[in-house]
Each structure stands twice: as C-alpha cells, then as structure tokens.
Design a protein around this motif. Structure first.
Motif, PDB file in Angstrom:
ATOM      1  N   ALA A   1       6.190   1.215  -2.675  1.00 32.62           N
ATOM      2  CA  ALA A   1       5.298   1.284  -1.625  1.00 32.62           C
ATOM      3  C   ALA A   1       4.212   2.284  -2.068  1.00 32.62           C
ATOM      4  O   ALA A   1       3.039   2.302  -1.653  1.00 32.62           O
TER       5      ALA A   1
ATOM      6  N   ILE B   1       0.728   0.696  -1.108  1.00 29.42           N
ATOM      7  CA  ILE B   1       0.599  -0.766  -0.723  1.00 29.42           C
ATOM      8  C   ILE B   1       0.185  -0.689   0.935  1.00 29.42           C
ATOM      9  O   ILE B   1      -0.481  -1.395   1.397  1.00 29.42           O
ATOM     10  N   PRO B   2       0.755   0.239   1.734  1.00 28.95           N
ATOM     11  CA  PRO B   2       0.297  -0.095   3.100  1.00 28.95           C
ATOM     12  C   PRO B   2      -1.168   0.719   3.233  1.00 28.95           C
ATOM     13  O   PRO B   2      -1.904  -0.076   3.824  1.00 28.95           O
ATOM     14  N   GLU B   3      -1.467   1.530   2.363  1.00 36.29           N
ATOM     15  CA  GLU B   3      -3.022   1.963   2.332  1.00 36.29           C
ATOM     16  C   GLU B   3      -4.113   0.687   1.896  1.00 36.29           C
ATOM     17  O   GLU B   3      -5.051   0.463   2.699  1.00 36.29           O
ATOM     18  N   GLY B   4      -3.423  -0.123   0.833  1.00 36.73           N
ATOM     19  CA  GLY B   4      -4.328  -1.158   0.539  1.00 36.73           C
ATOM     20  C   GLY B   4      -4.192  -2.269   1.703  1.00 36.73           C
ATOM     21  O   GLY B   4      -5.373  -2.707   1.846  1.00 36.73           O
ATOM     22  N   ASP B   5      -3.005  -2.465   2.125  1.00 33.50           N
ATOM     23  CA  ASP B   5      -2.953  -3.543   3.365  1.00 33.50           C
ATOM     24  C   ASP B   5      -4.215  -3.126   4.660  1.00 33.50           C
ATOM     25  O   ASP B   5      -4.931  -4.069   4.878  1.00 33.50           O
ATOM     26  N   ASN B   6      -4.053  -1.733   4.714  1.00 32.43           N
ATOM     27  CA  ASN B   6      -4.969  -1.481   5.729  1.00 32.43           C
ATOM     28  C   ASN B   6      -6.685  -1.781   5.393  1.00 32.43           C
ATOM     29  O   ASN B   6      -7.440  -2.229   6.299  1.00 32.43           O
TER      30      ASN B   6
ATOM     31  N   VAL C   1      -7.642  -3.803   3.294  1.00 37.03           N
ATOM     32  CA  VAL C   1      -8.287  -5.194   3.165  1.00 37.03           C
ATOM     33  C   VAL C   1      -8.579  -5.765   4.526  1.00 37.03           C
ATOM     34  O   VAL C   1      -9.343  -6.301   5.011  1.00 37.03           O
ATOM     35  N   ARG C   2      -7.638  -5.393   5.502  1.00 38.06           N
ATOM     36  CA  ARG C   2      -7.754  -5.915   6.994  1.00 38.06           C
ATOM     37  C   ARG C   2      -8.799  -5.143   7.626  1.00 38.06           C
ATOM     38  O   ARG C   2      -9.392  -6.106   8.493  1.00 38.06           O
TER      39      ARG C   2
END
Length: 319
Positions: free
Chosen positions: A121, A126-131, A133-134
């Motif tokens: 992660a 991954i968390p950074e990318g998730d944020n 995109v959202r």
C-alpha cells in the motif's frame, strides 16, 4: 475453578461462550462473562472478587493496578493474545503469585500478510491514489516495485519467519535480524542473518516482528532510522514501543524515507494530533494485523490455557 471475564465486548460474546464457556463448563468449571470496563477501577476490583482466574481480552485497556493484590483468590490471568505484558502488571503478578498465560502463536500468517499489505500500500501509494480518484483527480504518482528490492525482517519468530517466506515469494532479496544466532536458520528460512545496523542501512523495506520487552523497548533507535534510504519503507505490525516514536515522526515529517505502514500505536486509539498527516505516504490501520477469521482461534486457545492450569499442567506461561 471460577473464571471471570470483565472486559467482554458484544462482538466477541458468541465465540467466547461457544469456545471458552462451554468447554470449561463441560469440565466442571465456571465461566462468567461481563461487558464492563477496566476504566472503573473500583468496580473491576469488586467484580473480580471470589474468582480464581481472570480471562482478559484487552480491548478495554490494561488490568488495573492493584486488582490482583485486592483479590488474593486470583491465581491465573489468561490473556487473549500475545501482548500480555502490555496489559498485565507483571511485577504485581509475581508479587501475588499469579500465573500469567498468553497465546503465543495464533495468527502469525494473518499478521505477516497484513505487514506485506501495508508494504504494498505504501510502495504503490494506494490510499493516496484512492483519495485522488474519489476527489476527481487523475494524478499518477510514482510507486516502487518491490520485487528485486531488499526486505529486512526484524525478528525471526513465528510471524517474522512467515514474513520472510512472503518476501521470498514475491522475489525480494530477504535478510533478517534475530537476537539469537542459529547456524541452521538461514537455510531453513531462505534468508541471511545480518546485524541490525546493516539491515536498516541496506533494506528497501524494513518490517518489524519482535515482541515488546525490556530488551526491545526503543530497539529501533534514531540512528537506525536515520540510516534508512530515501526510498525505504518502514512497516510496524509489532508494537509501537520498540520504535523511537519522536525520531520516526521527524523522519516522516522531513520526507526522509519513502513512507511507512503502521498498525500499532503507543496510545490506542491514537490522538488525531499524534498521527502523521494525510499526504505523508503513511498508511495507518487500527491494530488489525491479527484480525481475520484465523484470529477467532485465539479465544478458545486462551480458554485451553485455563483448562491446562486447572489440571495442574500450565501451558503458555510467560512469568
């Protein structure tokens, strides 16, 4: 033998009644379950009165100081998990002649997998990318490929050994450190033992898997942390106390390493002002490394420790 669980929680009730209360009852013992808190010290001391054993889950915090002294009938504390020393005052237990048991190996594979998940992660942000995109962004930040990089595993016990196997499985160059030297261990694990300073200075991912004791308190010092490279990742699924927390915070604030994956904290839950800010490429989780279907076994295993003690053959004694 009469056993009480004071710090029970609704989410664990059914499994504890099935895997602990029933086997104890079938063997002629008593088990009483309460969903209370150790925070009310006087109430906890009163609740333990007249019992022979204390079954401690630990989610409500440590056993209050003085509870064992105030209840001389208590002869056993059966802790649900590995970190009994964090939740039971061992000096008080020794003074009162109370045996303390734990469950030393119940979710090793789960914790190792969680450590690897944190490493991935952080490496792939991954968390950074998730944020992003959202929030409607399409920003592609550079990640790190782990295969071919060096994994340094601190501790070669049950969890550390599994972490070594996972690292080998994804093609990492794995080294490890252990307090003990075993000439046969390198071949058995498929990794090479190195000294701690070399491990931190040369590893791209450092994953911590030692128990917290007087000897390991502050083991990961400022000098070791400062020796890590700017593309290095630190993963801690062990105990926060083994790391110099101030030095780690400063390291992350400076962006001196690529990032960190942290599952354990000095204070749990941590205060919001004590965790690294969002955007610092630090992935946090709520001490859940063990929290899989495999972890359900821990409740029954702690119950078996009570049965063994009652039979005069104590198992998993840590004091």
């Amino acid at each position: 033998m009469k056993t009480v669980c004071i710090d029970g929680e609704p989410q664990y009730r059914d499994i504890v009644l099935r895997d602990v209360a029933r086997p104890l009852g079938a063997a002629g013992h008593q088990f009483d379950w309460f969903e209370e808190s150790f925070a009310d010290v006087e109430a906890a001391i009163a609740r333990a009165a007249g019992y022979d054993a204390l079954y401690v889950i630990g989610d409500q915090g440590p056993v209050p100081s003085g509870l064992l002294r105030a209840n001389p009938a208590l002869k056993l504390v059966s802790f649900v998990g590995t970190g009994a020393r964090r939740f039971v005052a061992m000096d008080e237990a020794a003074e009162c002649g109370v045996t303390v048991t734990n469950v030393p190996d119940f979710a090793s594979q789960s914790v190792a997998e969680h450590a690897l998940a944190l490493a991935f992660a952080v490496a792939r942000r991954i968390p950074e990318g998730d944020n992003l995109v959202r929030e409607g962004h399409w920003q592609k930040n550079q990640g790190l490929k782990l295969a071919g990089r060096r994994l340094g595993v601190v501790g070669a016990g049950a969890i550390g050994s599994r972490m070594i196997g996972l690292g080998n499985g994804i093609g990492m160059d794995v080294v490890y450190w252990s307090r003990t030297v075993d000439a046969t261990r390198d071949e058995r694990l498929g990794a090479r033992r190195v000294e701690l300073d070399e491990l931190f200075a040369t590893s791209d991912v450092v994953s911590l898997h030692v128990t917290h004791t007087a000897e390991t308190d502050g083991l990961v010092s400022r000098s070791l942390l400062n020796s890590m490279g700017d593309k290095a990742i630190l993963v801690n699924t062990a105990r926060a106390e083994i790391v110099d927390q101030l030095a780690l915070a400063e390291l992350l604030e400076r962006g001196a390493i690529f990032g960190a994956g942290i599952d354990v904290f000095i204070e749990e839950p941590p205060r919001s002002d004590s965790v690294p800010p969002a955007g610092s490429n630090v992935v946090l989780s709520a001490h859940v490394g063990f929290h899989t279907d495999e972890a359900d076994d821990v409740f029954g295993l702690a119950g078996q420790n009570i049965l063994a003690f009652a039979a005069g053959t104590p198992t998993n004694v840590i004091n």
